[in-house]
Design a protein around this motif. Structure first.
Motif, mmCIF file in Angstrom:
data_model
loop_
_atom_site.group_PDB
_atom_site.id
_atom_site.type_symbol
_atom_site.label_atom_id
_atom_site.label_comp_id
_atom_site.label_asym_id
_atom_site.label_seq_id
_atom_site.Cartn_x
_atom_site.Cartn_y
_atom_site.Cartn_z
ATOM 1 N N GLN A 1 0.827 -1.210 0.000
ATOM 2 C CA GLN A 1 0.000 0.000 0.000
ATOM 3 C C GLN A 1 0.859 1.256 0.000
ATOM 4 N N GLN A 2 1.927 1.261 0.827
ATOM 5 C CA GLN A 2 2.822 2.417 0.872
ATOM 6 C C GLN A 2 3.498 2.630 -0.481
ATOM 7 N N ALA A 3 3.964 1.537 -1.077
ATOM 8 C CA ALA A 3 4.668 1.629 -2.358
ATOM 9 C C ALA A 3 3.756 2.105 -3.482
ATOM 10 N N GLU A 4 2.487 1.705 -3.449
ATOM 11 C CA GLU A 4 1.561 2.034 -4.531
ATOM 12 C C GLU A 4 0.882 3.385 -4.364
ATOM 13 N N GLU A 5 0.680 3.815 -3.116
ATOM 14 C CA GLU A 5 -0.189 4.962 -2.887
ATOM 15 C C GLU A 5 0.489 6.203 -2.314
ATOM 16 N N VAL A 6 1.669 6.067 -1.753
ATOM 17 C CA VAL A 6 2.313 7.217 -1.117
ATOM 18 C C VAL A 6 3.397 7.748 -2.051
ATOM 19 N N PRO A 7 3.213 8.938 -2.610
ATOM 20 C CA PRO A 7 4.120 9.431 -3.652
ATOM 21 C C PRO A 7 5.547 9.689 -3.180
ATOM 22 N N ASN A 8 5.731 9.967 -1.889
ATOM 23 C CA ASN A 8 7.071 10.258 -1.383
ATOM 24 C C ASN A 8 7.775 9.022 -0.814
ATOM 25 N N VAL A 9 7.205 7.847 -1.076
ATOM 26 C CA VAL A 9 7.815 6.596 -0.624
ATOM 27 C C VAL A 9 8.146 5.726 -1.828
ATOM 28 N N VAL A 10 9.407 5.327 -1.922
ATOM 29 C CA VAL A 10 9.879 4.415 -2.958
ATOM 30 C C VAL A 10 10.349 3.142 -2.274
ATOM 31 N N VAL A 11 9.825 2.000 -2.714
ATOM 32 C CA VAL A 11 10.237 0.708 -2.166
ATOM 33 C C VAL A 11 10.758 -0.161 -3.303
ATOM 34 N N GLN A 12 11.996 -0.631 -3.151
ATOM 35 C CA GLN A 12 12.576 -1.562 -4.108
ATOM 36 C C GLN A 12 13.049 -2.805 -3.361
ATOM 37 N N VAL A 13 12.788 -3.959 -3.927
ATOM 38 C CA VAL A 13 13.160 -5.226 -3.309
ATOM 39 C C VAL A 13 14.429 -5.757 -3.970
ATOM 40 N N LEU A 14 15.370 -6.186 -3.140
ATOM 41 C CA LEU A 14 16.597 -6.799 -3.634
ATOM 42 C C LEU A 14 16.493 -8.307 -3.419
ATOM 43 N N PRO A 15 16.222 -9.065 -4.473
ATOM 44 C CA PRO A 15 15.999 -10.518 -4.318
ATOM 45 C C PRO A 15 17.277 -11.277 -3.973
ATOM 46 N N TYR A 16 17.106 -12.453 -3.342
ATOM 47 C CA TYR A 16 18.236 -13.329 -3.052
ATOM 48 C C TYR A 16 19.010 -13.670 -4.322
ATOM 49 N N SER A 17 18.301 -13.766 -5.420
ATOM 50 C CA SER A 17 18.910 -14.209 -6.668
ATOM 51 C C SER A 17 19.993 -13.266 -7.181
ATOM 52 N N LYS A 18 20.045 -12.050 -6.648
ATOM 53 C CA LYS A 18 21.063 -11.093 -7.080
ATOM 54 C C LYS A 18 22.436 -11.395 -6.482
ATOM 55 N N GLY A 19 22.482 -12.316 -5.512
ATOM 56 C CA GLY A 19 23.767 -12.750 -4.973
ATOM 57 C C GLY A 19 24.442 -11.736 -4.075
ATOM 58 N N ALA A 20 25.789 -11.804 -4.055
ATOM 59 C CA ALA A 20 26.569 -10.926 -3.175
ATOM 60 C C ALA A 20 26.497 -9.477 -3.645
ATOM 61 N N HIS A 21 26.584 -8.566 -2.676
ATOM 62 C CA HIS A 21 26.555 -7.137 -3.002
ATOM 63 C C HIS A 21 27.304 -6.360 -1.931
ATOM 64 N N SER A 22 27.350 -5.053 -2.086
ATOM 65 C CA SER A 22 28.218 -4.205 -1.253
ATOM 66 C C SER A 22 27.704 -3.968 0.165
ATOM 67 N N ALA A 23 26.491 -4.412 0.489
ATOM 68 C CA ALA A 23 25.938 -4.130 1.816
ATOM 69 C C ALA A 23 25.564 -5.401 2.570
ATOM 70 N N LEU A 24 26.239 -6.491 2.284
ATOM 71 C CA LEU A 24 25.954 -7.727 3.002
ATOM 72 C C LEU A 24 26.280 -7.613 4.486
ATOM 73 N N SER A 25 27.102 -6.636 4.849
ATOM 74 C CA SER A 25 27.505 -6.483 6.251
ATOM 75 C C SER A 25 26.413 -5.875 7.116
ATOM 76 N N GLY A 26 25.411 -5.228 6.519
ATOM 77 C CA GLY A 26 24.341 -4.693 7.346
ATOM 78 C C GLY A 26 23.597 -3.506 6.764
ATOM 79 N N SER A 27 22.555 -3.101 7.489
ATOM 80 C CA SER A 27 21.687 -2.001 7.069
ATOM 81 C C SER A 27 22.375 -0.656 7.286
ATOM 82 N N PHE A 28 21.884 0.356 6.570
ATOM 83 C CA PHE A 28 22.376 1.715 6.781
ATOM 84 C C PHE A 28 21.333 2.710 6.281
ATOM 85 N N THR A 29 21.473 3.939 6.741
ATOM 86 C CA THR A 29 20.586 5.031 6.343
ATOM 87 C C THR A 29 21.420 6.256 5.985
#
Length: 284
Positions: free
Chosen positions: A194-222
């Motif tokens: 609902q947030q992704a579809e209806e709130v214009p100032n919210v962008v949600v992107q999903v990073l699937p497992y299938s994408k493998g290793a990436h630069s942020a495997l060590s943890g979340s950040f803001t």
């Protein structure tokens, strides 16, 4: 002079003091010795994590032989009364107080979430389950207070004047981990969609497992970006070892590049909604 919010005000004073110290040729240790404070205290003042007291500010200005104009500007800035903040009624630890102050004044949050949905996108039940899971020994009253605080935080997304823009990349694990049980997780997924579809100032992107290793495997950040283009971004990293606020250009640039790469790897907004709906259907 416009009155700054408390967090941004601390950062402005800290940056000015750091510049003055470096111009004077003093090290952090030497500056602390000049006013009878530890080097860690000077560091916290310069990074905006700790308020500078009037006697400390005057002592540092003397130690750095600050120009009269700079001295007057910093003393005036310190004495300016910030607007009352809603979170002062909560008994927050200092670093969380610092973070929410920055978040309240930010224009954009760029987030990567590895293990759980970001706080600003959580349902009430999901948020309470996260708090119980991460603080199992905390008294019920403390959990209730923190829950109320985090729910109130979400108003930055719906405030009438310049609502916060949130650009969140969520690891697929955030979708599947059944925080609070199956029903709670399903409701959380519905809320995300609902947030992704209806709130214009919210962008949600999903990073699937299938994408493998990436630069942020060590943890979340803001990454927090501010309306004033002269106000540098801040990177916030929370970990079991403590919270970090990174402000040096080399650090913020590294995380900026990481978030851009993560967005490139992740599904786009339309694909992400489709992916979340598929997970919801499969989560029986």
């Amino acid at each position: 002079m416009a009155i700054q919010g408390p967090a941004v005000k601390r950062r402005k004073i800290g940056r000015e003091l750091q510049a003055l110290r470096e111009t004077s040729g003093l090290t952090i240790e030497e500056a602390g010795s000049k006013i009878g404070r530890s080097d860690s205290t000077i560091s916290r003042i310069e990074t905006g994590v700790r308020d500078v007291q009037l006697i400390e500010l005057k002592g540092l200005l003397d130690a750095y032989d600050a120009p009269a104009e700079t001295r007057e500007a910093l003393l005036n800035l310190l004495s300016a009364t910030p607007e009352e903040t809603w979170w002062t009624v909560f008994d927050l630890p200092p670093k969380l107080d610092t973070y929410v102050g920055l978040e309240a004044e930010a224009a954009t949050l760029r987030v990567y979430a590895l293990g759980a949905v970001h706080s600003l996108l959580r349902t009430e039940d999901y948020a309470r389950a996260v708090l119980r899971g991460t603080s199992p020994s905390a008294p019920a009253g403390e959990i209730d207070a923190l829950h109320k605080f985090h729910m109130q935080r979400q108003q930055v997304l719906t405030r009438e004047t310049t609502p916060l823009e949130l650009v969140a990349v969520l690891d697929e694990a955030c979708l599947w981990r059944q925080v609070g049980g199956l029903d709670c997780q399903r409701e959380q997924l519905k809320h995300l969609i609902q947030q992704a579809e209806e709130v214009p100032n919210v962008v949600v992107q999903v990073l699937p497992y299938s994408k493998g290793a990436h630069s942020a495997l060590s943890g979340s950040f803001t990454i927090l970006d501010f309306p004033d283009p002269t106000e540098p971004a801040v990177v916030y990293v929370d970990s079991p070892g403590g919270s970090l606020y990174l402000q040096k250009p080399k650090d913020t640039r590294r995380f900026d590049q990481s978030h851009s790469r993560l967005r490139g790897l992740a599904l786009d907004e339309t694909e992400s909604v489709r992916f979340m709906k598929t997970v919801l259907k499969e989560m029986q």
